[in-house]
Design an enzyme around this catalytic site. Structure first.
Site, short mmCIF file in Angstrom:
data_model
loop_
_atom_site.label_atom_id
_atom_site.label_comp_id
_atom_site.label_asym_id
_atom_site.label_seq_id
_atom_site.Cartn_x
_atom_site.Cartn_y
_atom_site.Cartn_z
N GLU A 58 0.84 -1.19 0.00
CA GLU A 58 0.00 0.00 0.00
C GLU A 58 0.87 1.24 0.00
O GLU A 58 1.86 1.31 0.73
CB GLU A 58 -0.89 0.08 1.25
CG GLU A 58 -2.00 -0.93 1.34
CD GLU A 58 -2.84 -0.71 2.60
OE1 GLU A 58 -2.70 0.36 3.24
OE2 GLU A 58 -3.63 -1.60 2.93
N GLU A 93 -13.83 5.37 -0.41
CA GLU A 93 -14.73 4.42 0.26
C GLU A 93 -15.43 5.12 1.42
O GLU A 93 -14.83 5.43 2.44
CB GLU A 93 -13.93 3.20 0.74
CG GLU A 93 -13.24 2.45 -0.40
CD GLU A 93 -12.24 1.43 0.09
OE1 GLU A 93 -12.66 0.47 0.77
OE2 GLU A 93 -11.03 1.59 -0.20
N LYS A 102 -15.46 3.85 5.45
CA LYS A 102 -14.26 3.60 6.24
C LYS A 102 -14.27 4.48 7.49
O LYS A 102 -14.56 5.67 7.40
CB LYS A 102 -13.00 3.87 5.41
CG LYS A 102 -12.78 2.88 4.28
CD LYS A 102 -11.39 3.00 3.71
CE LYS A 102 -10.36 2.54 4.72
NZ LYS A 102 -9.00 2.58 4.15
N GLU A 142 -9.33 8.99 5.47
CA GLU A 142 -9.53 7.56 5.25
C GLU A 142 -10.54 7.28 4.14
O GLU A 142 -10.50 6.24 3.50
CB GLU A 142 -9.98 6.87 6.54
CG GLU A 142 -8.89 6.67 7.56
CD GLU A 142 -7.85 5.67 7.11
OE1 GLU A 142 -8.19 4.77 6.32
OE2 GLU A 142 -6.70 5.77 7.54
#
Length: 433
Positions: free
Chosen positions: A270, A325, A328, A334
């Site tokens: 990541e 997203e 999250k 985030e």
């Protein structure tokens, strides 16, 4: 006839050599993308493949083994990594349950879906959860044993992902080592990597280091922008971007543990930059995200990714993440690491062009902090979070020549020229005969 042969041979050699050596790009690095689904507004997996192709991706990492996604990627040609979330580690210590999981979630989708790796757990060793830590290595062993039983261990490797918080310090790279309190848990995992030939996975976020100390960390250095970089006083290696320095910090830590770990490859599982965040999340802007991810992807498309300490080892990198997203937890950042919005439009322009199109439209966000995703969406840490030491390099007065040119080594070009030369000689000999 003889004269035409004499004229043909040098001309043939020159034209074909020019065509092969100068016209064909020597691009070997593949682009990986993390495909998380912690959201309630994402398109179905079958609609995701064109988006992945538009940014030149060839590798995809999931945070689970979602059946719908696994079916959607059948025949797509992508190398797929599936994952077992931290919540499954205790169960996977049981060899029977591990075998059932592999058969149902991996073997059942082969060979149509090209599954190449299983990530068991995410950032477990730095989670401060002793039960999870105790279950991690046995779970990895059970999953690998299940692959062996199914005859799949030669095509699918098993690994786990770590944050940079497994390091005691991360600057300078030559001074790093693994945290002593983690060695008892980490060493068996490293031995497992040596024995099975699997890589160690690292979640590395230069964003954390910048957000933690923006006054002392050069923004150009973390965004792959032109900068004078710094020279590690211990190794004399020059770095012009933080990500490679972070990777080499892990390589130095591996070397410090023992010579047997020198051949363990690193995969950046990541890395990314948020396009929006809370007010205190310094640097989390759409423009910075565009520069970080755009520059990184363009680098991966144009050259092999190799760091100074491992100039012969190609570095695989997975960008985080495909989508913003919305479910999250944690700070605003985030939910804003995505390259794309849920409707498929680009969050910002990456400035790249591929055979499938380009990473185009610019619809931005704003500022933020962020992290990794465990089993789909938990926050993770990097060098700025939890015990890993903030990576804050000083900028040297004497920048060395562009170290990134190490990516195309003379040895590679030499091998290529030799192959072309051999091929051309065969053509010439055949023509004369």
């Amino acid at each position: 006839m003889a004269s035409s042969q004499i004229l043909f041979s040098p001309l043939c050699f020159a034209l074909i050599f020019f065509f092969f050596f100068f016209s064909l790009p020597l691009i070997a690095t593949s682009i990986g993308i993390n495909y998380g689904q912690v959201a309630n507004n994402l398109p179905p997996p079958k609609n995701v493949i064109p988006l992945l192709k538009s940014v030149g991706a060839t590798k995809v990492k999931l945070y689970d083994a979602d059946p719908q996604a696994l079916r959607a990627f059948s025949g797509s040609g992508f190398d797929l990594t599936v994952a077992l979330g931290n919540e499954y580690l205790a169960q996977m210590q049981d060899s029977g349950k591990a075998r059932d999981w592999v058969k149902q979630n991996v073997q059942a989708y082969l060979p149509g879906t090209k599954i190449v790796a299983i990530v068991v757990g995410n950032e477990v060793l730095t989670s401060n959860q002793s039960a999870l830590t105790a279950a991690l290595f046995p779970a990895m062993q059970s999953i690998h044993a299940a692959l062996v039983d199914c005859g799949l261990n030669k095509q699918i490797f098993v690994t786990t992902a770590h944050s940079l918080a497994i390091l005691d310090v991360s600057y300078p790279p030559s001074a790093t080592s693994f945290r002593r309190d983690l060695l008892a848990s980490l060493t068996p995992i490293l031995d497992f990597h040596v024995r099975t030939g699997s890589p160690i996975l690292i979640n590395a976020y230069p964003f954390f280091a910048y957000e933690e100390n923006p006054k002392h960390v050069s923004l150009d250095f973390v965004l792959f922008q032109p900068n004078q970089g710094f020279t590690d006083p211990g190794s004399n290696f020059h770095y012009d971007n933080m990500l490679f320095a972070q990777v080499d910090a892990v390589y130095h830590a591996l070397d410090a543990v023992g010579i047997s770990y020198k051949k363990v490859p690193i995969v950046v599982s990541e890395t990314g930059w948020p396009s929006n965040g809370d007010p205190q999340e310094v640097g989390a802007t759409c423009d910075n995200a565009r520069k970080y991810n755009g520059n990184l992807i363009k680098m991966m498309m144009s050259k092999k990714m190799r760091t100074p300490i491992r100039p012969d080892c190609d570095l695989t990198i997975f960008v985080f993440a495909l989508f913003n997203e919305n479910m999250k937890p944690g700070p605003t950042s985030e939910r804003n690491y995505g390259l794309f919005n849920p409707d498929g439009t680009a969050v910002y322009s990456l400035g790249i062009k591929t055979s499938s199109g380009s990473g185009t439209s610019t619809s931005g966000s704003k500022n933020s902090t962020g992290g990794s995703s465990s089993s789909g969406g938990n926050t993770g840490g990097s060098s700025a979070g939890g015990g890993g030491g903030v990576y804050t390099p000083g900028i040297t007065e004497n920048p060395s020549p562009d170290y990134m040119s190490i990516s195309s080594s003379p040895r590679e070009k030499g091998r290529f020229v030799e192959c072309v030369f051999f091929f051309l000689m065969l053509c010439i000999i055949k023509h004369r005969l």
